[in-house]
Each structure stands twice: as C-alpha cells, then as structure tokens.
Design a protein around this motif. Structure first.
Motif, PDB file in Angstrom:
ATOM      1  N   UNK A 191       6.091   6.799   7.180  1.00  0.00           N
ATOM      2  CA  UNK A 191       5.688   5.389   7.218  1.00  0.00           C
ATOM      3  C   UNK A 191       5.834   4.755   5.833  1.00  0.00           C
ATOM      4  N   UNK A 192       5.402   5.469   4.797  1.00  0.00           N
ATOM      5  CA  UNK A 192       5.548   4.978   3.433  1.00  0.00           C
ATOM      6  C   UNK A 192       7.019   4.738   3.095  1.00  0.00           C
ATOM      7  N   UNK A 193       7.871   5.686   3.447  1.00  0.00           N
ATOM      8  CA  UNK A 193       9.304   5.553   3.197  1.00  0.00           C
ATOM      9  C   UNK A 193       9.873   4.316   3.892  1.00  0.00           C
ATOM     10  N   UNK A 194       9.493   4.107   5.150  1.00  0.00           N
ATOM     11  CA  UNK A 194      10.004   2.962   5.909  1.00  0.00           C
ATOM     12  C   UNK A 194       9.513   1.638   5.329  1.00  0.00           C
ATOM     13  N   UNK A 195       8.247   1.573   4.938  1.00  0.00           N
ATOM     14  CA  UNK A 195       7.705   0.333   4.388  1.00  0.00           C
ATOM     15  C   UNK A 195       8.439  -0.069   3.114  1.00  0.00           C
ATOM     16  N   UNK A 196       8.654   0.891   2.222  1.00  0.00           N
ATOM     17  CA  UNK A 196       9.331   0.573   0.972  1.00  0.00           C
ATOM     18  C   UNK A 196      10.806   0.247   1.200  1.00  0.00           C
ATOM     19  N   UNK A 197      11.397   0.768   2.277  1.00  0.00           N
ATOM     20  CA  UNK A 197      12.774   0.413   2.614  1.00  0.00           C
ATOM     21  C   UNK A 197      12.852  -0.984   3.223  1.00  0.00           C
ATOM     22  N   UNK A 198      11.994  -1.250   4.198  1.00  0.00           N
ATOM     23  CA  UNK A 198      12.059  -2.512   4.930  1.00  0.00           C
ATOM     24  C   UNK A 198      11.770  -3.701   4.022  1.00  0.00           C
ATOM     25  N   UNK A 199      10.794  -3.566   3.140  1.00  0.00           N
ATOM     26  CA  UNK A 199      10.397  -4.685   2.285  1.00  0.00           C
ATOM     27  C   UNK A 199      11.103  -4.659   0.927  1.00  0.00           C
ATOM     28  N   UNK A 200      12.082  -3.782   0.766  1.00  0.00           N
ATOM     29  CA  UNK A 200      12.912  -3.755  -0.440  1.00  0.00           C
ATOM     30  C   UNK A 200      12.070  -3.677  -1.716  1.00  0.00           C
ATOM     31  N   UNK A 201      11.156  -2.703  -1.743  1.00  0.00           N
ATOM     32  CA  UNK A 201      10.221  -2.579  -2.870  1.00  0.00           C
ATOM     33  C   UNK A 201      10.756  -1.590  -3.903  1.00  0.00           C
ATOM     34  N   UNK A 202      11.895  -1.911  -4.455  1.00  0.00           N
ATOM     35  CA  UNK A 202      12.493  -1.003  -5.432  1.00  0.00           C
ATOM     36  C   UNK A 202      11.764  -1.033  -6.769  1.00  0.00           C
ATOM     37  N   UNK A 203      11.004  -2.102  -7.026  1.00  0.00           N
ATOM     38  CA  UNK A 203      10.269  -2.218  -8.292  1.00  0.00           C
ATOM     39  C   UNK A 203       8.868  -1.625  -8.206  1.00  0.00           C
ATOM     40  N   UNK A 204       8.541  -0.986  -7.094  1.00  0.00           N
ATOM     41  CA  UNK A 204       7.189  -0.445  -6.909  1.00  0.00           C
ATOM     42  C   UNK A 204       7.226   1.073  -6.802  1.00  0.00           C
ATOM     43  N   UNK A 205       7.971   1.690  -7.714  1.00  0.00           N
ATOM     44  CA  UNK A 205       8.088   3.147  -7.693  1.00  0.00           C
ATOM     45  C   UNK A 205       6.737   3.820  -7.864  1.00  0.00           C
ATOM     46  N   UNK A 206       5.910   3.298  -8.753  1.00  0.00           N
ATOM     47  CA  UNK A 206       4.603   3.904  -8.995  1.00  0.00           C
ATOM     48  C   UNK A 206       3.722   3.837  -7.753  1.00  0.00           C
ATOM     49  N   UNK A 207       3.789   2.720  -7.020  1.00  0.00           N
ATOM     50  CA  UNK A 207       3.001   2.602  -5.794  1.00  0.00           C
ATOM     51  C   UNK A 207       3.499   3.581  -4.737  1.00  0.00           C
ATOM     52  N   UNK A 208       4.806   3.762  -4.645  1.00  0.00           N
ATOM     53  CA  UNK A 208       5.355   4.709  -3.689  1.00  0.00           C
ATOM     54  C   UNK A 208       4.900   6.132  -4.002  1.00  0.00           C
ATOM     55  N   UNK A 209       4.958   6.503  -5.271  1.00  0.00           N
ATOM     56  CA  UNK A 209       4.521   7.840  -5.666  1.00  0.00           C
ATOM     57  C   UNK A 209       3.025   8.023  -5.393  1.00  0.00           C
ATOM     58  N   UNK A 210       2.240   6.963  -5.582  1.00  0.00           N
ATOM     59  CA  UNK A 210       0.807   7.045  -5.323  1.00  0.00           C
ATOM     60  C   UNK A 210       0.519   7.370  -3.866  1.00  0.00           C
ATOM     61  N   UNK A 211       1.239   6.726  -2.942  1.00  0.00           N
ATOM     62  CA  UNK A 211       1.014   7.011  -1.522  1.00  0.00           C
ATOM     63  C   UNK A 211       1.321   8.466  -1.190  1.00  0.00           C
ATOM     64  N   UNK A 212       2.249   9.071  -1.920  1.00  0.00           N
ATOM     65  CA  UNK A 212       2.587  10.476  -1.686  1.00  0.00           C
ATOM     66  C   UNK A 212       1.554  11.409  -2.313  1.00  0.00           C
ATOM     67  N   UNK A 213       1.105  11.087  -3.523  1.00  0.00           N
ATOM     68  CA  UNK A 213       0.100  11.921  -4.181  1.00  0.00           C
ATOM     69  C   UNK A 213      -1.211  11.928  -3.396  1.00  0.00           C
ATOM     70  N   UNK A 214      -1.514  10.826  -2.725  1.00  0.00           N
ATOM     71  CA  UNK A 214      -2.732  10.769  -1.919  1.00  0.00           C
ATOM     72  C   UNK A 214      -2.692  11.740  -0.745  1.00  0.00           C
ATOM     73  N   UNK A 215      -1.483  12.177  -0.370  1.00  0.00           N
ATOM     74  CA  UNK A 215      -1.340  13.088   0.759  1.00  0.00           C
ATOM     75  C   UNK A 215      -1.474  14.548   0.357  1.00  0.00           C
ATOM     76  N   UNK A 216      -1.565  14.839  -0.929  1.00  0.00           N
ATOM     77  CA  UNK A 216      -1.641  16.227  -1.371  1.00  0.00           C
ATOM     78  C   UNK A 216      -2.847  16.972  -0.788  1.00  0.00           C
ATOM     79  N   UNK A 217      -4.037  16.336  -0.641  1.00  0.00           N
ATOM     80  CA  UNK A 217      -5.151  17.069   0.008  1.00  0.00           C
ATOM     81  C   UNK A 217      -4.890  17.366   1.484  1.00  0.00           C
ATOM     82  N   UNK A 218      -4.010  16.567   2.118  1.00  0.00           N
ATOM     83  CA  UNK A 218      -3.594  16.755   3.515  1.00  0.00           C
ATOM     84  C   UNK A 218      -4.736  16.600   4.512  1.00  0.00           C
ATOM     85  N   UNK A 219      -5.795  15.902   4.115  1.00  0.00           N
ATOM     86  CA  UNK A 219      -6.885  15.543   5.015  1.00  0.00           C
ATOM     87  C   UNK A 219      -7.321  14.123   4.698  1.00  0.00           C
ATOM     88  N   UNK A 220      -7.952  13.476   5.688  1.00  0.00           N
ATOM     89  CA  UNK A 220      -8.423  12.118   5.446  1.00  0.00           C
ATOM     90  C   UNK A 220      -9.532  12.092   4.403  1.00  0.00           C
TER      91      UNK A 220
END
Length: 343
Positions: A191-220
């Motif tokens: 979903x994160x990948x699709x959102x950054x693709x659809x809205x052309x958020x190439x200048x928001x690399x840090x935000x994209x990485x943040x959404x991935x780092x939040x998944x490291x615990x793998x629980x809500x």
C-alpha cells in the motif's frame, strides 16, 4: 549518585556509540569526496547496521551485502520488464515484500529482510521515473553496502566490545502469528509503495522509509509504539539539523566543517539509542540526521527547507501508516488462520 549512574554509559555502550557515529561519518565523508549523487545510502546504512546488530559477525555482513545485490538484480529485471504494467507489478512487489517479511519474522535472516525491504522499496519507486538516474542509485546502493560492512569490521576491531553479547535466539511464534506478521507487513508495504507511486511523491523519500521502518515490529502494538517514538525522534533530529544549518550558515556545503557537528549530533542520538535498547527515539533521530545530510546537503541546495518539509511529511506518514496497519491488523484477526494472539 544513583540518578547519575542511571544515565551513564557502560564502556561497551560507549564503544557502540563510537561505532555508530564514526561509521556514518566515514560514509558521509566518502560520499562527498567521491561525489556520489546518492549519499543517502552511505550515511544511513552504517546507522542501520551498527545500530540494529548488537553482535556483528560474518553472518550479519553476508546478509547485508546479499540483500543489496539481490535487490539490484530484482529491480533491474522486474522494473525493466513490468515497470509500465502496474497490474502485474503490484502483485510482484507484494511477493517480494512477503519474502522479506518472512525472513524478518522467522528471525534468522532478519537483517537480510530488513535491509532488503527498505532498499528494494526505494529502488522500485525511483526506477519508475524515466528522468531518475537509477543506474547511479543502484551502484551507490551496492557500494554503500560494501563500504558499510568494511567500515563495520574496522570499527569493531578498533572499538571491540569487551563483554561478548549473546547471539539472539530465534523468536518462538505460532504459525498463525507468523502468517499474521508476513501478511500484515507485505500488505502495508505494498500500500505504501502504491501511494507513493500514484501521488508521484518522489520528494518524500524520508516519509516512505518511515512507513517501512514502522513495520519492523510486525505488529500493530509495536508499530504504534514505534510510530510515537519515531515522531519524537524525527522532531529532535530535524531540530538538530536546523541548528547545524544555522550555525554554519553560508558554509553549510563545506563538509570539513559539517563533519564534526554531524558527528556530535550522531553521538547524542546514538547514546539515546543504546540506552533505550530498542529502535526508539534515538534510532529515529540518528536516521533522520543521516538522511538529511546524506540526501539534501548539496552545494547547490540548502537543507533548511528540506528539513522542515521532512518533519511535516513524516508526521502525515506516521498517522496514515498507523491507520492502514490498524485496518489490516483487524482484518487479519477476523480469520483464525491469521489471528495474532499474545500468550
């Protein structure tokens, strides 16, 4: 006396702070001396490797390098063949993310999955833009991985831990928990990948990485806790970056002047990280500093605007990502085969 001792570092913790800060400083200096177009990897990878791995070994170094090599091959092949076909690219990206999260959830190859998740998502995202120098970014990714491993071995030799840390034991999880974590992580990452693709958020690399780092615990619950810490760490990291920018003013492009201040800021956040013992405020602040000075501190571009934009974009990313994680978590818990229960 007791309060002061509670905030002091053990000799081994101080050595880890030195390894984290000096490793990223070496990457920062190397990227500027060689004029790589993507200095982000050189600054961030040492923080990730030396901050996440308490016991560095040949197994860890092989995982780290292998993840970068595999990602580059995957992105070159898949993006080249299906990059213009989103209906095919989306399930392929989900499958690759699922493999990464399985490696992370099973425990033994956590570093391979974690590094692969971040770098593959970033590379897939930027490979879709024809005007981006994807070849240069891919080379920088591999070069930064090799340099990070070499620097990690060097610093572990110069500042070794006197008390050997026990190797982490693989987590004991039920099949339902394992399925839940893999499906939760891969779905939200897609979903994160699709959102950054659809809205052309190439200048928001840090935000994209943040959404991935939040998944490291793998629980809500883990993502909620990390999201709060991430927001605080990013705020502190952005303020530290702004302070350095204001102190240097017109000399911000001189890395000989930036380097010492960059190291001091990293030492501050590395100290917080080793005291916390988990990926919290200190780790978020260290990666924030590394991203800002690795990606945006260029001779022709002041980082002050990028620092302010980074904080605002990450705040939005944390809120949106937590919402998506909560929805997917609840949906998976409706099915007995993917229900996550804590014994």
């Amino acid at each position: 006396m007791a309060a002061r001792d509670a905030h002091s570092l053990t000799p081994d913790q101080f050595r880890q702070c030195l390894r984290i800060s000096l490793g990223s400083l070496i990457g920062f200096g190397f990227a500027h001396l060689t004029q790589w177009s993507t200095g982000l990897f050189f600054c961030v990878y040492p923080v990730l490797l030396l901050g996440m791995v308490p016991r560095f070994s040949a197994h860890a170094s092989l995982q780290f390098v292998a993840a970068s090599l595999v990602n580059v091959v995957e992105v070159y092949v898949l993006a080249g063949m299906f990059g213009d076909q989103p209906l095919l690219m989306t399930p392929l990206a989900w499958s690759l993310f699922a493999i990464r999260f399985y490696c992370m959830a099973s425990g033994r190859f956590f570093l391979f999955g974690a590094n692969g998740l971040v770098s593959s998502s970033v590379l897939f995202h930027f490979a879709s833009y024809p005007d981006m120098d994807f070849g240069g970014m891919a080379k920088a990714n591999v070069a930064a991985s090799l340099l990070t491993v070499a620097v990690a071995w060097l610093l572990c030799g110069l500042f070794p831990s006197k008390r050997a840390a026990a190797p982490p034991s693989p987590p004991q999880k039920s099949p339902e928990q394992l399925r839940h974590q893999v499906l939760l992580g891969s779905t939200v990452a897609t979903v994160s990948f699709l959102v950054f693709q659809i809205f052309d958020l190439r200048d928001s690399l840090s935000a994209q990485v943040t959404t991935l780092l939040m998944l490291f615990p793998m629980t809500y619950a883990g993502a909620l806790q990390y999201g709060r810490a991430r927001a605080v760490g990013v705020l502190l990291g952005c303020n530290a970056a702004l302070l350095i920018q204001l102190l240097l003013y017109d000399w911000y492009s001189n890395w000989l002047l930036v380097g010492p201040l960059y190291w001091v800021a990293l030492m501050f956040f590395a100290r917080r990280h080793v005291q916390e013992g988990v990926s919290g405020v200190g780790f978020a602040g260290a990666t924030t500093i590394a991203v800002i000075f690795g990606q945006y501190l260029l001779p022709q571009q002041d980082a002050i605007y990028q620092t302010l934009y980074r904080f605002s974009s990450i705040t939005v990313a944390v809120v949106v990502a937590l919402t998506v994680i909560y929805i997917v978590h609840k949906m998976l818990n409706l099915l007995p085969g993917t229900r996550y229960t804590v014994s």
